[in-house]
Design an enzyme around this catalytic site. Structure first.
Site, mmCIF file in Angstrom:
data_model
loop_
_atom_site.group_PDB
_atom_site.id
_atom_site.type_symbol
_atom_site.label_atom_id
_atom_site.label_comp_id
_atom_site.label_asym_id
_atom_site.label_seq_id
_atom_site.Cartn_x
_atom_site.Cartn_y
_atom_site.Cartn_z
ATOM 1 N N LYS A 169 27.556 40.559 46.985
ATOM 2 C CA LYS A 169 28.083 40.453 48.226
ATOM 3 C C LYS A 169 27.844 41.970 48.810
ATOM 4 C CE LYS A 169 32.357 37.612 47.502
ATOM 5 N NZ LYS A 169 33.866 37.329 47.521
ATOM 6 N N LYS A 226 25.860 28.588 44.486
ATOM 7 C CA LYS A 226 27.309 28.173 44.398
ATOM 8 C C LYS A 226 27.776 27.455 45.699
ATOM 9 C CE LYS A 226 31.010 30.558 44.593
ATOM 10 N NZ LYS A 226 32.202 31.263 44.267
ATOM 11 N N LYS A 243 33.071 28.768 49.540
ATOM 12 C CA LYS A 243 33.781 28.217 50.854
ATOM 13 C C LYS A 243 33.629 29.252 51.787
ATOM 14 C CE LYS A 243 38.188 29.370 49.017
ATOM 15 N NZ LYS A 243 37.846 30.868 48.542
HETATM 16 P P1 AMP Z 1 37.634 30.933 45.344
HETATM 17 O O1 AMP Z 1 37.095 30.006 46.327
HETATM 18 O O2 AMP Z 1 36.453 32.079 45.007
HETATM 19 O O3 AMP Z 1 39.124 31.663 45.582
HETATM 20 O O4 AMP Z 1 37.928 30.503 44.133
HETATM 21 C C1 AMP Z 1 38.859 29.662 43.465
HETATM 22 C C2 AMP Z 1 38.713 29.010 42.181
HETATM 23 O O5 AMP Z 1 37.688 27.873 42.618
HETATM 24 C C3 AMP Z 1 38.051 29.944 41.090
HETATM 25 O O6 AMP Z 1 38.708 29.691 39.712
HETATM 26 C C4 AMP Z 1 36.659 29.630 41.233
HETATM 27 O O7 AMP Z 1 35.984 29.587 40.138
HETATM 28 C C5 AMP Z 1 36.511 28.196 41.465
HETATM 29 N N1 AMP Z 1 35.427 27.750 42.326
HETATM 30 C C6 AMP Z 1 34.959 28.143 43.513
HETATM 31 N N2 AMP Z 1 33.934 27.639 43.993
HETATM 32 C C7 AMP Z 1 33.539 26.785 42.765
HETATM 33 C C8 AMP Z 1 32.314 26.010 42.601
HETATM 34 N N3 AMP Z 1 31.229 25.683 43.509
HETATM 35 N N4 AMP Z 1 32.249 25.464 41.468
HETATM 36 C C9 AMP Z 1 33.270 25.433 40.273
HETATM 37 N N5 AMP Z 1 34.271 26.230 40.677
HETATM 38 C C10 AMP Z 1 34.688 26.868 41.823
#
Ligand code: AMP
Ligand code: TRP
Length: 334
Positions: free
Chosen positions: A112, A195, A198
């Site tokens: 980042k 990945k 979002k």
């Molecule tokens: P975040 O969106 O970074 O807050 O992630 C929330 C949860 O979703 C965390 O446990 C991440 O590891 C999981 N996560 C987010 N994006 C992915 C993805 N593309 N594939 C699998 N897990 C994800």
């Protein structure tokens, strides 16, 4: 009973990656077999450029989506991080146990910060993993169910727990990350080497939980694959195809390599994957619509959740304050 903690950042609309990599398992498994807390980690959303009104909106939406995904406030605790002071309180103490070198080695920070290309990076982006460690350690967490991208951060929480315990006496449970069997890392449909995240620009490669079925179909049908013709499961050489097979497997409960054997064209695979995703997301969308009609319910859940969470975290954070040498306030019970 095993204590489970996990969280989701309100930095963007939640995606299929969030759902398959984390939320679905929280609802289907974790809340039933453990004493689990799930948190909208809004303080973490302030580590990058942000719009206050958007963070507020996304925090509400993330909370509703956690419930829509099946988290049941009778079975687990759902709350918003900033409603419970103990997270920030413990984070500072853990900053006194962590080192700056450790922070600078975090892959997500490096990625980042590099994206900022010379622009300034918020200090909180560097210290973010310490706050995450505080989230986890404040609750005596045994297991942290997360997608692949978070395992390094959970390792850091382990290291800090062990170090604190050695220096200042046993205070923290040492947590461990748990991941899903498939779809631990759902990839961007347009760029299967990165990945499905979002926080990235909205794009045709990201399936959002609230996308209309036709939008989901279009995104999956347009997924980038490669020039081969046969359908095989090979993560290294055929990343786009492997991603589709993993998504299909995660949605239908199959095995990606076995599923590959059942297809002789990309088109058929994409069509089935699109339908599987639409069906997987349908109940979440429907429940979300109901919850939006009843915002008072979601607010009530968050208020109760924060109360429960505070009571759970307080004794551990107090113990950490005493352990590290801070004088208890007069009148505090020892
Ligand atoms: P975040 O969106 O970074 O807050 O992630 C929330 C949860 O979703 C965390 O446990 C991440 O590891 C999981 N996560 C987010 N994006 C992915 C993805 N593309 N594939 C699998 N897990 C994800
Ligand atoms: N850093 C996590 C992510 O980006 C979100 C998070 C914050 C989290 N605190 C946590 C996940 C504690 C698990 C436990 O996905």
């Amino acid at each position: 009973m095993t204590r489970v903690f996990s969280g989701v950042k309100p930095t963007g609309h939640l995606t299929l990656g969030n759902y398959l990599g984390a939320m679905r398992r929280w609802a289907a498994v974790d809340q039933h077999r453990s004493d689990a807390l799930f948190c909208v980690v809004d303080l973490h959303a302030l580590t990058v450029d942000h719009d206050p009104a958007r963070v507020r909106r996304l925090s509400r939406q993330a909370a509703s989506l956690l419930l829509a995904a099946g988290l049941d406030p009778e079975l687990c605790t759902v709350f918003v991080q900033s409603h419970v002071d103990e997270h920030a309180r413990l984070s500072y103490v853990l900053e006194c146990v962590a080192t700056d070198g450790e922070m600078r080695r975090m892959i997500q920070y490096k990625e980042k910060a590099a994206r900022e290309r010379g622009g300034s990076v918020r200090l909180s982006l560097l210290t973010y993993p310490v706050l995450m460690a505080a989230d986890i350690l404040a609750y005596g967490t045994d297991e942290v169910p997360v997608g692949d991208d978070q395992t390094q951060h959970v390792e850091l929480a382990r290291d800090l727990a062990v170090r604190f315990n050695q220096r200042y006496g046993h205070t923290f449970v040492v947590p461990r990350a748990t991941g899903p069997a498939v779809a631990a890392r759902v990839m961007n449909l347009q760029d299967p080497t990165s990945k499905m995240g979002k926080s990235e620009d909205t794009g045709p490669g990201i399936v959002y939980l609230l996308d209309e079925p036709d939008v989901v179909r279009k995104k999956v049908m347009r997924a980038v694959t490669d020039s081969g013709r046969d359908v095989v499961y090979d993560r290294e050489e055929r990343a786009g195809l492997a991603n589709l097979l993993e998504i299909l497997a995660a949605c239908t409960g199959g095995d990606p390599a076995e599923l590959a054997g059942g297809y002789d064209s990309y088109g058929a695979l994409k069509k089935d994957t699109a339908e599987a995703v639409v069906e997987t997301l349908r109940p979440v969308r429907e429940r979300h619509k109901e919850l939006c009609a009843d915002p008072g319910y979601v607010e009530g859940v968050l208020e109760d959740g924060a109360g429960k969470a505070r009571a759970m975290a307080r004794p551990t954070v107090d113990a950490a304050y005493r352990g590290i040498g801070l004088l208890p306030p007069a009148g505090a019970s020892r």
